[in-house]
Design a protein around this motif. Sequence first.
Motif, mmCIF file in Angstrom:
data_model
loop_
_atom_site.group_PDB
_atom_site.id
_atom_site.type_symbol
_atom_site.label_atom_id
_atom_site.label_comp_id
_atom_site.label_asym_id
_atom_site.label_seq_id
_atom_site.Cartn_x
_atom_site.Cartn_y
_atom_site.Cartn_z
ATOM 1 N N GLN A 208 -86.578 39.523 53.262
ATOM 2 C CA GLN A 208 -86.028 38.170 53.143
ATOM 3 C C GLN A 208 -85.683 37.648 54.536
ATOM 4 O O GLN A 208 -85.574 38.415 55.477
ATOM 5 C CB GLN A 208 -84.783 38.160 52.250
ATOM 6 C CG GLN A 208 -83.495 38.631 52.913
ATOM 7 C CD GLN A 208 -83.117 40.027 52.549
ATOM 8 O OE1 GLN A 208 -83.966 40.865 52.229
ATOM 9 N NE2 GLN A 208 -81.841 40.326 52.622
ATOM 10 N N VAL A 209 -85.476 36.346 54.627
ATOM 11 C CA VAL A 209 -85.151 35.715 55.907
ATOM 12 C C VAL A 209 -83.787 36.197 56.391
ATOM 13 O O VAL A 209 -82.810 36.188 55.662
ATOM 14 C CB VAL A 209 -85.141 34.182 55.764
ATOM 15 C CG1 VAL A 209 -84.636 33.540 57.047
ATOM 16 C CG2 VAL A 209 -86.536 33.678 55.414
ATOM 17 N N GLN A 210 -83.763 36.651 57.642
ATOM 18 C CA GLN A 210 -82.489 37.014 58.270
ATOM 19 C C GLN A 210 -82.439 36.396 59.654
ATOM 20 O O GLN A 210 -83.413 36.462 60.413
ATOM 21 C CB GLN A 210 -82.333 38.528 58.373
ATOM 22 C CG GLN A 210 -81.967 39.198 57.069
ATOM 23 C CD GLN A 210 -81.413 40.593 57.269
ATOM 24 O OE1 GLN A 210 -81.910 41.346 58.087
ATOM 25 N NE2 GLN A 210 -80.372 40.934 56.531
ATOM 26 N N LEU A 211 -81.300 35.811 59.972
ATOM 27 C CA LEU A 211 -81.052 35.207 61.278
ATOM 28 C C LEU A 211 -79.696 35.715 61.756
ATOM 29 O O LEU A 211 -78.693 35.532 61.063
ATOM 30 C CB LEU A 211 -81.043 33.678 61.165
ATOM 31 C CG LEU A 211 -82.331 33.043 60.644
ATOM 32 C CD1 LEU A 211 -82.091 31.588 60.237
ATOM 33 C CD2 LEU A 211 -83.420 33.113 61.702
ATOM 34 N N ALA B 31 -84.491 36.911 64.638
ATOM 35 C CA ALA B 31 -85.014 36.507 63.335
ATOM 36 C C ALA B 31 -85.898 37.590 62.730
ATOM 37 O O ALA B 31 -86.572 38.341 63.448
ATOM 38 C CB ALA B 31 -85.812 35.218 63.480
ATOM 39 N N SER B 32 -85.906 37.653 61.418
ATOM 40 C CA SER B 32 -86.783 38.579 60.703
ATOM 41 C C SER B 32 -87.048 38.055 59.306
ATOM 42 O O SER B 32 -86.330 37.171 58.818
ATOM 43 C CB SER B 32 -86.156 39.978 60.637
ATOM 44 O OG SER B 32 -84.933 39.949 59.943
ATOM 45 N N LYS C 74 -90.282 38.946 70.838
ATOM 46 C CA LYS C 74 -89.025 39.575 70.436
ATOM 47 C C LYS C 74 -88.403 38.915 69.208
ATOM 48 O O LYS C 74 -87.295 39.282 68.812
ATOM 49 C CB LYS C 74 -88.018 39.525 71.591
ATOM 50 C CG LYS C 74 -88.442 40.322 72.812
ATOM 51 C CD LYS C 74 -87.388 40.248 73.899
ATOM 52 C CE LYS C 74 -87.805 41.069 75.111
ATOM 53 N NZ LYS C 74 -86.797 40.990 76.203
ATOM 54 N N ASN C 75 -89.098 37.934 68.628
ATOM 55 C CA ASN C 75 -88.552 37.197 67.475
ATOM 56 C C ASN C 75 -87.144 36.681 67.751
ATOM 57 O O ASN C 75 -86.242 36.767 66.901
ATOM 58 C CB ASN C 75 -88.524 38.087 66.228
ATOM 59 C CG ASN C 75 -89.853 38.124 65.505
ATOM 60 O OD1 ASN C 75 -90.884 37.741 66.071
ATOM 61 N ND2 ASN C 75 -89.864 38.590 64.280
ATOM 62 N N THR C 76 -86.953 36.145 68.943
ATOM 63 C CA THR C 76 -85.616 35.744 69.368
ATOM 64 C C THR C 76 -85.598 34.306 69.877
ATOM 65 O O THR C 76 -86.465 33.898 70.647
ATOM 66 C CB THR C 76 -85.084 36.688 70.455
ATOM 67 O OG1 THR C 76 -85.075 38.022 69.949
ATOM 68 C CG2 THR C 76 -83.654 36.310 70.845
#
Length: 113
Positions: A1-4, A24-25, A76-78
């Motif tokens: 699921q979306v995580q921030l 983010a993931s 880095k999904n950042t």
Amino acid sequence: QVQLVESGGGLVQPGGSLRLSCVASGFSFGTSIMKWLRQAPGKELQWVSSITSLSTIRTYQESVKGRFTISRDNDKNTLYLEMNDLKPDDTAVYYCGYRDNFRGQGTQVTVSS
């Protein structure tokens, strides 16, 4: 699921600087428009800045133009928000946002002498 997950907030004196981060993931970060939002005490949630997937377009709320810089590292999904020349009116909980209905838990920024 979306995580921030935001980090980097704190207490800073007027004129100071902070750098916020958001990891983010759970979705395709590298192809997504991302944004920063903030909510000051007793006020509504407010958009601060947005950035397109390849960082080609960055937009800012008028009150932060020239002081804040949004950036991202897709490897880095950042997502980042560099904040300079901070003012007491910048005091708020800052959130990173994805689409209209996803945001993290927020990080508190307090600007005070």
